[in-house]
Scaffold this motif. Structure first.
Motif, PDB file in Angstrom:
ATOM      1  N   VAL A 129     -20.505 118.145 155.843  1.00 28.65           N
ATOM      2  CA  VAL A 129     -19.843 119.131 154.544  1.00 28.65           C
ATOM      3  C   VAL A 129     -20.151 119.804 153.980  1.00 28.65           C
ATOM      4  O   VAL A 129     -20.692 120.699 154.128  1.00 28.65           O
ATOM      5  CB  VAL A 129     -19.695 117.615 153.590  1.00 28.65           C
ATOM      6  N   LYS A 130     -19.012 120.859 153.856  1.00 23.00           N
ATOM      7  CA  LYS A 130     -19.227 121.917 153.321  1.00 23.00           C
ATOM      8  C   LYS A 130     -19.295 122.572 151.817  1.00 23.00           C
ATOM      9  O   LYS A 130     -18.403 121.457 151.350  1.00 23.00           O
ATOM     10  CB  LYS A 130     -17.852 122.932 153.605  1.00 23.00           C
ATOM     11  N   GLY A 131     -19.941 122.940 150.956  1.00 22.74           N
ATOM     12  CA  GLY A 131     -20.245 122.868 149.868  1.00 22.74           C
ATOM     13  C   GLY A 131     -20.391 124.681 149.532  1.00 22.74           C
ATOM     14  O   GLY A 131     -19.827 125.215 149.749  1.00 22.74           O
ATOM     15  N   SER A 132     -20.825 124.292 148.012  1.00 21.83           N
ATOM     16  CA  SER A 132     -20.923 125.381 146.920  1.00 21.83           C
ATOM     17  C   SER A 132     -21.797 126.658 148.414  1.00 21.83           C
ATOM     18  O   SER A 132     -23.360 126.302 148.499  1.00 21.83           O
ATOM     19  CB  SER A 132     -21.774 125.046 145.823  1.00 21.83           C
ATOM     20  N   TYR A 133     -21.608 127.856 147.345  1.00 23.31           N
ATOM     21  CA  TYR A 133     -22.889 128.735 147.906  1.00 23.31           C
ATOM     22  C   TYR A 133     -23.265 128.627 149.317  1.00 23.31           C
ATOM     23  O   TYR A 133     -24.310 129.325 149.983  1.00 23.31           O
ATOM     24  CB  TYR A 133     -23.784 128.756 146.902  1.00 23.31           C
ATOM     25  N   GLY A 134     -22.314 128.848 150.166  1.00 24.11           N
ATOM     26  CA  GLY A 134     -22.390 128.706 151.696  1.00 24.11           C
ATOM     27  C   GLY A 134     -23.092 127.507 152.293  1.00 24.11           C
ATOM     28  O   GLY A 134     -23.001 127.562 153.388  1.00 24.11           O
ATOM     29  N   PHE A 135     -23.227 126.975 151.764  1.00 26.45           N
ATOM     30  CA  PHE A 135     -23.995 125.428 152.336  1.00 26.45           C
ATOM     31  C   PHE A 135     -23.651 124.999 152.357  1.00 26.45           C
ATOM     32  O   PHE A 135     -21.710 124.776 152.650  1.00 26.45           O
ATOM     33  CB  PHE A 135     -25.292 124.464 151.538  1.00 26.45           C
ATOM     34  N   GLU A 136     -23.584 123.893 153.666  1.00 27.30           N
ATOM     35  CA  GLU A 136     -23.353 123.296 154.450  1.00 27.30           C
ATOM     36  C   GLU A 136     -24.100 121.898 154.738  1.00 27.30           C
ATOM     37  O   GLU A 136     -25.358 122.212 154.627  1.00 27.30           O
ATOM     38  CB  GLU A 136     -21.825 123.159 155.994  1.00 27.30           C
ATOM     39  N   ALA A 137     -23.541 120.590 155.110  1.00 29.17           N
ATOM     40  CA  ALA A 137     -24.699 119.347 155.525  1.00 29.17           C
ATOM     41  C   ALA A 137     -23.556 118.919 156.713  1.00 29.17           C
ATOM     42  O   ALA A 137     -22.699 118.501 156.443  1.00 29.17           O
ATOM     43  CB  ALA A 137     -25.029 118.932 154.645  1.00 29.17           C
ATOM     44  N   GLU A 138     -24.380 118.039 157.763  1.00 25.89           N
ATOM     45  CA  GLU A 138     -24.019 117.110 158.869  1.00 25.89           C
ATOM     46  C   GLU A 138     -24.710 115.970 158.665  1.00 25.89           C
ATOM     47  O   GLU A 138     -25.449 115.529 158.585  1.00 25.89           O
ATOM     48  CB  GLU A 138     -24.812 117.959 160.088  1.00 25.89           C
ATOM     49  N   PHE A 139     -23.718 114.932 158.472  1.00 28.91           N
ATOM     50  CA  PHE A 139     -24.301 113.817 158.285  1.00 28.91           C
ATOM     51  C   PHE A 139     -24.301 113.333 159.891  1.00 28.91           C
ATOM     52  O   PHE A 139     -23.232 113.513 160.960  1.00 28.91           O
ATOM     53  CB  PHE A 139     -23.090 113.037 158.097  1.00 28.91           C
ATOM     54  N   PHE A 175     -24.795 120.139 141.088  1.00 25.45           N
ATOM     55  CA  PHE A 175     -24.610 119.347 142.378  1.00 25.45           C
ATOM     56  C   PHE A 175     -24.566 120.742 143.439  1.00 25.45           C
ATOM     57  O   PHE A 175     -23.713 121.544 143.155  1.00 25.45           O
ATOM     58  CB  PHE A 175     -23.221 118.510 142.393  1.00 25.45           C
ATOM     59  N   LEU A 176     -24.759 120.790 145.164  1.00 26.28           N
ATOM     60  CA  LEU A 176     -24.277 121.303 146.043  1.00 26.28           C
ATOM     61  C   LEU A 176     -23.057 121.432 147.177  1.00 26.28           C
ATOM     62  O   LEU A 176     -21.820 121.383 147.737  1.00 26.28           O
ATOM     63  CB  LEU A 176     -25.603 121.814 146.815  1.00 26.28           C
ATOM     64  N   LEU A 177     -23.206 119.869 147.339  1.00 24.69           N
ATOM     65  CA  LEU A 177     -22.256 119.160 148.372  1.00 24.69           C
ATOM     66  C   LEU A 177     -22.353 117.759 148.617  1.00 24.69           C
ATOM     67  O   LEU A 177     -23.942 117.160 148.107  1.00 24.69           O
ATOM     68  CB  LEU A 177     -22.514 119.427 149.568  1.00 24.69           C
ATOM     69  N   LYS A 178     -21.548 117.115 148.309  1.00 26.23           N
ATOM     70  CA  LYS A 178     -21.933 115.734 149.004  1.00 26.23           C
ATOM     71  C   LYS A 178     -21.294 115.177 150.125  1.00 26.23           C
ATOM     72  O   LYS A 178     -19.940 115.296 150.854  1.00 26.23           O
ATOM     73  CB  LYS A 178     -21.368 114.435 147.800  1.00 26.23           C
ATOM     74  N   TYR A 179     -21.586 113.484 151.152  1.00 26.77           N
ATOM     75  CA  TYR A 179     -20.447 113.151 152.223  1.00 26.77           C
ATOM     76  C   TYR A 179     -20.215 111.662 151.343  1.00 26.77           C
ATOM     77  O   TYR A 179     -21.420 111.096 151.255  1.00 26.77           O
ATOM     78  CB  TYR A 179     -21.807 112.774 153.377  1.00 26.77           C
ATOM     79  N   ILE A 180     -19.176 111.679 151.664  1.00 26.97           N
ATOM     80  CA  ILE A 180     -18.463 110.418 151.502  1.00 26.97           C
ATOM     81  C   ILE A 180     -17.883 109.269 152.827  1.00 26.97           C
ATOM     82  O   ILE A 180     -18.496 107.942 153.004  1.00 26.97           O
ATOM     83  CB  ILE A 180     -17.857 110.231 150.386  1.00 26.97           C
ATOM     84  N   THR A 181     -17.059 109.999 153.140  1.00 26.34           N
ATOM     85  CA  THR A 181     -16.425 109.224 154.227  1.00 26.34           C
ATOM     86  C   THR A 181     -16.267 111.134 155.069  1.00 26.34           C
ATOM     87  O   THR A 181     -15.419 111.763 154.532  1.00 26.34           O
ATOM     88  CB  THR A 181     -15.430 108.467 154.432  1.00 26.34           C
ATOM     89  N   GLY A 182     -15.770 111.001 156.338  1.00 26.75           N
ATOM     90  CA  GLY A 182     -14.569 111.479 157.020  1.00 26.75           C
ATOM     91  C   GLY A 182     -15.400 112.591 157.947  1.00 26.75           C
ATOM     92  O   GLY A 182     -16.106 111.832 158.236  1.00 26.75           O
ATOM     93  N   ASP A 183     -15.368 113.659 158.079  1.00 22.13           N
ATOM     94  CA  ASP A 183     -15.666 114.477 158.599  1.00 22.13           C
ATOM     95  C   ASP A 183     -17.349 115.091 158.721  1.00 22.13           C
ATOM     96  O   ASP A 183     -17.628 115.022 157.078  1.00 22.13           O
ATOM     97  CB  ASP A 183     -15.183 116.088 158.399  1.00 22.13           C
ATOM     98  N   ASN A 184     -18.438 115.245 159.265  1.00 26.93           N
ATOM     99  CA  ASN A 184     -19.274 114.849 159.444  1.00 26.93           C
ATOM    100  C   ASN A 184     -20.080 116.133 158.916  1.00 26.93           C
ATOM    101  O   ASN A 184     -21.179 116.207 158.704  1.00 26.93           O
ATOM    102  CB  ASN A 184     -19.889 114.289 161.095  1.00 26.93           C
ATOM    103  N   LYS A 212     -27.729 123.105 155.342  1.00 26.02           N
ATOM    104  CA  LYS A 212     -27.893 124.730 156.746  1.00 26.02           C
ATOM    105  C   LYS A 212     -27.248 125.179 155.752  1.00 26.02           C
ATOM    106  O   LYS A 212     -26.237 125.159 154.925  1.00 26.02           O
ATOM    107  CB  LYS A 212     -27.366 124.042 158.365  1.00 26.02           C
ATOM    108  N   LYS A 213     -27.465 126.374 156.083  1.00 23.21           N
ATOM    109  CA  LYS A 213     -26.782 127.869 156.148  1.00 23.21           C
ATOM    110  C   LYS A 213     -26.800 128.923 156.540  1.00 23.21           C
ATOM    111  O   LYS A 213     -28.019 129.047 156.889  1.00 23.21           O
ATOM    112  CB  LYS A 213     -27.492 128.730 154.794  1.00 23.21           C
TER     113      LYS A 213
END
Lengths: 119, 113
Positions: free
Chosen positions: A57-67, A46-55, A77-78
């Motif tokens: 999302v920051k996750g493990s190892y410097g990864f992020e994702a935009e909803f 698992f790296l990261l998840k989006y459930i609700t809230g801020d579009n 993205k990284k």
């Protein structure tokens, strides 16, 4: 029906450059979105998840994702890629139906994107 | 804290045989899901167990069956094996309630000859 599309089978990027792995989804209800990474002969991590809230999302190892709800996208993205980031990346969606009182649900996965970061 | 553990790691069978794969969930998790990952594909959902009952099922034939035990561990059984059943079988565990992700084991690599 729920589905996930990862339009790129492969993404190649030089170390130190930013990377983006694309994902679009289709669900009938509210989406829970996930990114997982798979190294050779291993399970999914698992790296990261989006459930609700801020579009964003920051996750493990410097990864992020935009909803992006209007584009039904959830791109990974990284800012600065590492050679050790080379792996297979999966986007997944789970449908959330709050009226059912549970988030129990199957994951729908994309086909995966092979990320290669070259030195 | 042990994560999801699966056994065996590798298995070779011939067509028509039967196989049982095993999974122990992450400590504290009560729900187990099974996925099939064919070569070059994303994982495909087989079924999900909670409170020892199958709660959801994907598009897999009845040859695929499962079980969940009171300690939350689970088995996946496949009968009358076909060449097309060759794949990596992944077990994932989670909490029924809440928004936490599913945690995956390293899988069982099943090869059918």
């Amino acid at each position: 029906a729920q589905s996930v599309a990862q339009p790129e089978d492969q993404v190649n990027v030089a170390e130190g450059n930013p990377l983006t792995v694309k994902c679009t989804y289709s669900v009938s209800g509210n989406p829970y979105l996930f990114w997982y990474v798979q190294y050779p002969n291993r399970g999914l991590q698992f790296l990261l998840k989006y459930i609700t809230g801020d579009n964003l999302v920051k996750g493990s190892y410097g990864f992020e994702a935009e909803f992006n709800k209007s584009q039904t996208s959830f791109h990974l993205k990284k800012p600065s890629a590492l050679v050790s980031d080379s792996a297979l990346y999966f986007c997944a969606v789970r449908e959330h139906k709050p009226d059912r009182g549970s988030t129990l649900g199957r994951l729908y996965f994309g086909r995966g994107t092979q990320l290669t970061v070259w030195p | 804290d042990a994560g999801v553990t699966q056994s065996p790691t590798h298995l070779i069978k011939t067509r028509g045989q039967q196989v049982t794969l095993r999974c122990s969930p992450k400590s504290g998790h009560d729900t187990v899901s099974w996925y099939q990952q064919a070569l070059g594909q994303g994982p495909q959902f087989i079924f999900q167990y909670y409170e020892e009952e199958e709660r959801q099922r994907g598009n897999f034939p009845d040859r695929f069956s499962g079980h969940q035990f009171p300690n939350y561990s689970s088995e996946l059984n496949v009968n009358a094996l076909l060449l097309g059943d060759s794949a990596l079988y992944l077990c994932a565990s989670s909490l029924r309630q809440g928004r936490q992700p599913q945690h995956f084991g390293d899988g069982t690599r099943l090869s059918i000859l």
